[in-house]
Motif scaffolding. Structure first.
Motif, short mmCIF file in Angstrom:
data_model
loop_
_atom_site.label_atom_id
_atom_site.label_comp_id
_atom_site.label_asym_id
_atom_site.label_seq_id
_atom_site.Cartn_x
_atom_site.Cartn_y
_atom_site.Cartn_z
N ALA A 149 0.83 -1.20 0.00
CA ALA A 149 0.00 0.00 0.00
C ALA A 149 0.87 1.26 0.00
N LEU A 150 1.92 1.26 0.79
CA LEU A 150 2.81 2.42 0.85
C LEU A 150 3.46 2.70 -0.50
N LEU A 151 3.98 1.65 -1.13
CA LEU A 151 4.67 1.85 -2.40
C LEU A 151 3.68 2.22 -3.50
N ALA A 152 2.44 1.73 -3.39
CA ALA A 152 1.41 2.16 -4.34
C ALA A 152 1.04 3.62 -4.09
N ALA A 153 1.01 4.03 -2.83
CA ALA A 153 0.70 5.43 -2.50
C ALA A 153 1.74 6.38 -3.07
N GLN A 154 2.97 5.92 -3.20
CA GLN A 154 4.02 6.76 -3.77
C GLN A 154 3.66 7.21 -5.17
N ARG A 155 2.96 6.37 -5.91
CA ARG A 155 2.57 6.71 -7.28
C ARG A 155 1.57 7.86 -7.32
N GLN A 156 0.90 8.10 -6.20
CA GLN A 156 -0.03 9.23 -6.11
C GLN A 156 0.59 10.39 -5.34
N GLY A 157 1.90 10.29 -5.05
CA GLY A 157 2.58 11.35 -4.35
C GLY A 157 2.18 11.47 -2.89
N ARG A 158 1.69 10.35 -2.29
CA ARG A 158 1.18 10.40 -0.92
C ARG A 158 1.83 9.34 -0.04
N TYR A 159 3.05 8.96 -0.36
CA TYR A 159 3.73 7.95 0.44
C TYR A 159 3.90 8.43 1.88
N VAL A 160 4.45 9.61 2.07
CA VAL A 160 4.78 10.08 3.43
C VAL A 160 3.53 10.25 4.30
N PRO A 161 2.43 10.83 3.80
CA PRO A 161 1.24 10.89 4.66
C PRO A 161 0.74 9.52 5.09
N LEU A 162 0.77 8.53 4.19
CA LEU A 162 0.32 7.20 4.58
C LEU A 162 1.33 6.55 5.52
N TYR A 163 2.61 6.77 5.28
CA TYR A 163 3.65 6.27 6.17
C TYR A 163 3.45 6.81 7.59
N ASP A 164 3.23 8.11 7.70
CA ASP A 164 3.02 8.72 9.02
C ASP A 164 1.79 8.12 9.70
N ALA A 165 0.74 7.88 8.92
CA ALA A 165 -0.49 7.31 9.49
C ALA A 165 -0.26 5.89 9.99
N LEU A 166 0.45 5.08 9.19
CA LEU A 166 0.66 3.68 9.57
C LEU A 166 1.64 3.56 10.73
N LEU A 167 2.63 4.44 10.81
CA LEU A 167 3.56 4.38 11.93
C LEU A 167 2.91 4.88 13.23
N SER A 168 1.79 5.55 13.11
CA SER A 168 1.04 5.98 14.30
C SER A 168 -0.07 4.99 14.65
N LEU A 169 -0.34 4.06 13.76
CA LEU A 169 -1.43 3.10 13.93
C LEU A 169 -1.14 2.14 15.07
N ARG A 170 -2.14 1.89 15.90
CA ARG A 170 -1.97 0.95 17.00
C ARG A 170 -2.60 -0.41 16.70
N GLY A 171 -3.45 -0.48 15.69
CA GLY A 171 -4.06 -1.75 15.32
C GLY A 171 -3.34 -2.41 14.16
N GLU A 172 -3.94 -3.47 13.64
CA GLU A 172 -3.35 -4.19 12.52
C GLU A 172 -3.68 -3.49 11.20
N PRO A 173 -2.72 -3.40 10.27
CA PRO A 173 -2.99 -2.79 8.97
C PRO A 173 -3.67 -3.78 8.01
N THR A 174 -4.89 -4.18 8.36
CA THR A 174 -5.67 -5.04 7.48
C THR A 174 -6.09 -4.23 6.25
N GLU A 175 -6.66 -4.89 5.28
CA GLU A 175 -7.06 -4.17 4.07
C GLU A 175 -8.12 -3.11 4.40
N ALA A 176 -9.06 -3.43 5.28
CA ALA A 176 -10.08 -2.45 5.64
C ALA A 176 -9.46 -1.24 6.32
N VAL A 177 -8.52 -1.48 7.20
CA VAL A 177 -7.85 -0.37 7.89
C VAL A 177 -7.01 0.43 6.91
N LEU A 178 -6.33 -0.25 6.00
CA LEU A 178 -5.53 0.46 5.01
C LEU A 178 -6.41 1.37 4.15
#
Length: 250
Positions: A149-178
């Motif tokens: 998901a992160l590497l796909a987000a890079q193609r939309q120029g949004r890697y860092v915002p998603l990275y920051d969100a996932l590194l702050s996430l306390r639950g599992e990064p399931t597809e629904a959460v992603l």
């Protein structure tokens, strides 16, 4: 015989013993008689001063640490192009920074999450640092899903915002959460989900895994700062010290 000579002899004896040669055989460079003499001297020295063993073991550990450091520096030099100059890699901070930190991370890694506030503080304090982000999903299927998901987000120029969100996430990064986190980060989920299955993204993850293996990285987080490989999470003062050393060595 001086204490330093005895300590050196004991260290050599430990190396002999670590070699596992049978008592009746001599390791390369020593005759059987020489080996027996060394061991006899060691036994006598240890009876008289048992602290020699502790000092000799500390010496062996220090020598091993130096050997590992030299091997790591050599591996970093051999893989410098892939580490520091891969234009495909996402990054944070100053793209023209004079010091580059390469961070191998897993989006599910608790220690990566624990270190993230220190990394963010470092970038706020020092505007001349670039952080290259290397996805290293080693903690199971959800880790791989998050990296895709992160590497796909890079193609939309949004890697860092998603990275920051996932590194702050306390639950599992399931597809629904992603999906939830991606939409909050301003991503087109339908496009992201298609891109996640692109074989090119899987190939990038494999390249990162191969690079980590060549560097001897066994877990996350792992940082490369200058010629130093740092295994595990470290705090802000240690980060600042390593950056200062890398800057001074330029």
């Amino acid at each position: 015989m001086t204490r330093s000579t005895l300590r050196a002899l004991l260290t050599a004896g430990l190396v002999l013993l670590a070699g596992g040669a049978p008592a009746q055989e001599a390791p390369p460079g020593f005759t059987a008689a020489q080996r027996a003499e060394i061991l006899s001297i060691l036994r006598q020295a240890l009876r008289e001063d048992p602290t020699l063993m502790r000092e000799a073991l500390a010496g062996l550990e220090e020598a091993d640490r130096r050997d590992r450091s030299e091997a790591q520096r050599a591996a970093i030099a051999e893989n410098a192009e892939a580490l520091f100059r891969d234009a495909a890699d996402p990054s944070k901070g100053n793209a023209r920074g004079d010091v580059t930190i390469v961070e191998f991370f897993d989006a599910r890694c608790g220690y990566c999450k624990q270190m993230q506030p220190a990394m963010d503080a470092l970038l706020r304090r020092d505007p001349n640092i670039r952080v290259v982000l290397k996805d290293l999903p080693i903690l199971g299927p959800n880790s791989v899903l998050a990296s895709r998901a992160l590497l796909a987000a890079q193609r939309q120029g949004r890697y860092v915002p998603l990275y920051d969100a996932l590194l702050s996430l306390r639950g599992e990064p399931t597809e629904a959460v992603l999906r939830q986190q991606a939409e909050r980060a301003g991503l087109d989920w339908a496009r992201l989900r298609r891109d996640m299955d692109d074989p090119a993204i899987a190939a990038r993850i494999e390249r990162n895994l191969g690079l980590a293996q060549r560097l001897g990285i066994e877990g996350t987080p792992a940082l490369v700062i200058g010629t130093t490989l740092v295994p595990g999470a470290i705090e802000l003062p240690a980060l600042e010290r390593l950056v200062a050393e890398a800057r001074a060595a330029r």
